[in-house]
Design a protein around this motif. Structure first.
Motif, PDB file in Angstrom:
ATOM      1  N   SER A 152       9.587 -97.918  27.292  1.00 50.53           N
ATOM      2  CA  SER A 152       8.827 -99.149  27.578  1.00 50.53           C
ATOM      3  C   SER A 152       7.338 -98.858  27.635  1.00 50.53           C
ATOM      4  N   THR A 153       6.996 -97.742  28.275  1.00 50.54           N
ATOM      5  CA  THR A 153       5.590 -97.341  28.347  1.00 50.54           C
ATOM      6  C   THR A 153       5.030 -97.142  26.944  1.00 50.54           C
ATOM      7  N   TRP A 154       5.854 -96.565  26.095  1.00 47.93           N
ATOM      8  CA  TRP A 154       5.472 -96.338  24.703  1.00 47.93           C
ATOM      9  C   TRP A 154       5.063 -97.649  24.033  1.00 47.93           C
ATOM     10  N   VAL A 155       5.865 -98.678  24.190  1.00 50.86           N
ATOM     11  CA  VAL A 155       5.588 -99.956  23.541  1.00 50.86           C
ATOM     12  C   VAL A 155       4.312-100.584  24.109  1.00 50.86           C
ATOM     13  N   SER A 156       4.129-100.473  25.443  1.00 46.73           N
ATOM     14  CA  SER A 156       2.883-100.975  26.043  1.00 46.73           C
ATOM     15  C   SER A 156       1.688-100.214  25.485  1.00 46.73           C
ATOM     16  N   LEU A 157       1.857 -98.882  25.414  1.00 44.44           N
ATOM     17  CA  LEU A 157       0.772 -98.040  24.930  1.00 44.44           C
ATOM     18  C   LEU A 157       0.394 -98.413  23.499  1.00 44.44           C
ATOM     19  N   PHE A 158       1.408 -98.664  22.691  1.00 43.00           N
ATOM     20  CA  PHE A 158       1.178 -99.024  21.293  1.00 43.00           C
ATOM     21  C   PHE A 158       0.211-100.206  21.206  1.00 43.00           C
ATOM     22  N   LYS A 159       0.408-101.202  22.078  1.00 39.82           N
ATOM     23  CA  LYS A 159      -0.474-102.369  22.064  1.00 39.82           C
ATOM     24  C   LYS A 159      -1.818-102.067  22.744  1.00 39.82           C
ATOM     25  N   ASP A 160      -1.759-101.241  23.797  1.00 39.59           N
ATOM     26  CA  ASP A 160      -2.984-100.945  24.554  1.00 39.59           C
ATOM     27  C   ASP A 160      -3.970-100.088  23.763  1.00 39.59           C
TER      28      ASP A 160
END
Lengths: 219, 256
Positions: A152-160
């Motif tokens: 989940s952090t990965w997906v947030s990071l991708f956008k961030d």
């Protein structure tokens, strides 16, 4: 109002390169922030007050600042404080890594703490050292619980990663803004940017769902 | 406690507890207990919940540090620091109430991990030892199962094999059947009984009075962090000398 979608095709190389930089930035940030997170978590759980206090301060500091502030800080302040000058890309990578390492350390800490005390005691009772118990028994179990959260952090990071566009790192958001300022085609460019983020992000989100199912803990 | 009614008294004492105290904050878990465990004996610790018997067991292999007194193992006081305690622990096996098998490892890997990690035995040798121990506890056919695919009784038998893999001089059992379904208690007690018959020195915290009556050489009754009575099972169960032992046994519905 007439639309001119040809600008997207015209600037495809720039946009694709931006998308590639976005992916690279995500991968590299995680490559730093996973070991970084484990290190911080283990330090925070250590018996030394100095080590655990330092790690806790680091985590609480970076976890509670907006990423964009850390990005600006890394760009303007870090070179002054450290005397080190980095490229915009490296600066962005450092800023993101600081933030995500802090997040990951909380994830790992929660994962380690979720393994009940009896598991450590069973390992200790066999004669293992605390380090052996952590490596052989606790971390392999914590890993399964941590993986869905990391995803989940990965997906947030991708956008961030789009936040580092403010320091002119040529990732997708910055590339799109460049195209916009050259063509004044705001609607088309933002739509194309959204489409690219979504097309790249959606499979990752689905992968996260799959990991959640696959690694559901059964005891 | 005269030596005459304790057959093990002639053999050397493996464990000697001298005025052992343990305090958790304001709570006095052990108020100064003294007892001995001789080589080859099965000593059962009984008493109400919270009476200190599990704490006494956990102090024995250093899972809890002592607040006072001392425990001698083979005549040597237990070290109270982690690094020096480690080699001592390797000579004691422990079995937990909740089994505490490692869920990410198969039955045979659970048994082999001690020898591999702690004794630096080769993987092949450790596996051989593990296989023969699983056979001994009647679980050779379950070697490849993960704990989640074993019944409680089977898990506890694997846990016993795991402890035995370190070839301990003493086995410590902390309420080994309390978390089990009634129908699987017997299979675990049988393994323990067989172990006792081989001459293993065992300290068993238990609520299984029938087991204590039949298998124990010596029974120690705990209450409120103190030993209220100790003696051979015949004395404890048939002719208890203290009111508190009588009370405890009658609460369990024990009538000889």
């Amino acid at each position: 109002m007439t639309y001119d979608w040809s600008v997207i095709w015209q600037y495809r190389a720039l946009l694709l390169e931006g998308a590639a930089v976005t992916v690279l930035l995500t991968v590299l940030t995680m490559a730093v922030a996973i070991p970084g997170g484990i290190l911080l978590a283990v330090l925070r759980l250590s018996n030394s007050r100095i080590l655990s206090g330092t790690a806790a301060s680091f985590v609480e500091f970076f976890r509670n600042l907006p990423i964009i502030l850390v990005v600006y800080w890394a760009f303007y302040v870090m070179p002054v404080l450290t005397g080190l000058e980095f490229s915009a890309f490296t600066t962005g990578l450092i800023a993101l890594s600081l933030n995500v390492s802090a997040y990951n350390s909380e994830t790992f800490r929660a994962g380690i703490n979720s393994i009940r005390k009896g598991q450590t005691e069973a390992a200790i009772a066999l004669g293992m050292s605390r380090t052996q118990a952590m490596r052989e028994i606790i971390l392999p179990q914590a890993w399964r619980r941590v993986l869905p959260v990391l995803a989940s952090t990965w997906v947030s990071l991708f956008k961030d990663t789009s936040l580092v566009s403010v320091i002119a790192v040529g990732e997708l958001a910055h590339a799109a803004m460049t195209v916009r300022s050259q063509t004044f085609r705001v609607l088309e460019v933002l739509t194309a940017m959204a489409a690219i983020y979504w097309l790249l992000g959606y499979p990752q989100a689905k992968l996260v769902d799959w990991i959640r199912l696959k690694f559901k803990v059964a005891e | 406690m005269s030596a005459s009614n304790r057959p093990g008294a002639a053999r050397p004492a493996v464990l000697v507890y001298r005025d052992v105290k343990k305090r958790f904050g304001d709570f006095q878990a052990l108020g100064g207990i003294s007892m001995e465990v001789h080589k080859g004996e099965v000593v059962c610790l009984i008493g109400p919940s919270g009476s200190g018997k599990s704490t006494a067991l956990r102090c024995t292999n250093g899972l809890e540090a002592l607040s006072g007194g001392e425990i001698l193992f083979d005549g040597v006081p237990l070290p109270q620091d982690e690094p020096r305690m480690r080699p001592v622990r390797q000579r004691m096996g422990m079995v937990f109430q909740n089994f505490e098998l490692f869920p990410h490892k198969t039955a045979i890997e659970n048994v082999a991990i001690g020898p591999v990690t702690v004794l630096k035995m080769s993987a092949a040798d450790a596996r051989r030892r593990a296989a023969s121990l699983l056979d001994k506890v009647g679980l050779a056919s379950k070697a490849g199962n993960y704990p989640a695919n074993l019944s409680g009784g089977q898990q506890q038998r694997v846990a016993i094999a795991r402890a035995l893999a370190m070839e301990p001089e003493v086995m410590l059992f902390d309420e080994p059947t309390s978390a089990l379904d009634p129908e699987t208690i017997g299979e675990v007690l049988n393994v323990m009984k067989a172990l006792a018959e081989e001459g293993m020195t065992m300290v068993v915290v238990t609520h299984e009075m029938t087991f204590a009556r039949r298998v124990a050489d010596w029974v120690v009754v705990f209450d409120h962090g103190l030993i209220v009575e100790q003696g051979p099972p015949g004395q404890i169960f048939d002719a208890p000398t203290t009111e508190r032992t009588r009370n405890f046994l009658s609460h369990l519905g024990w009538n000889g």
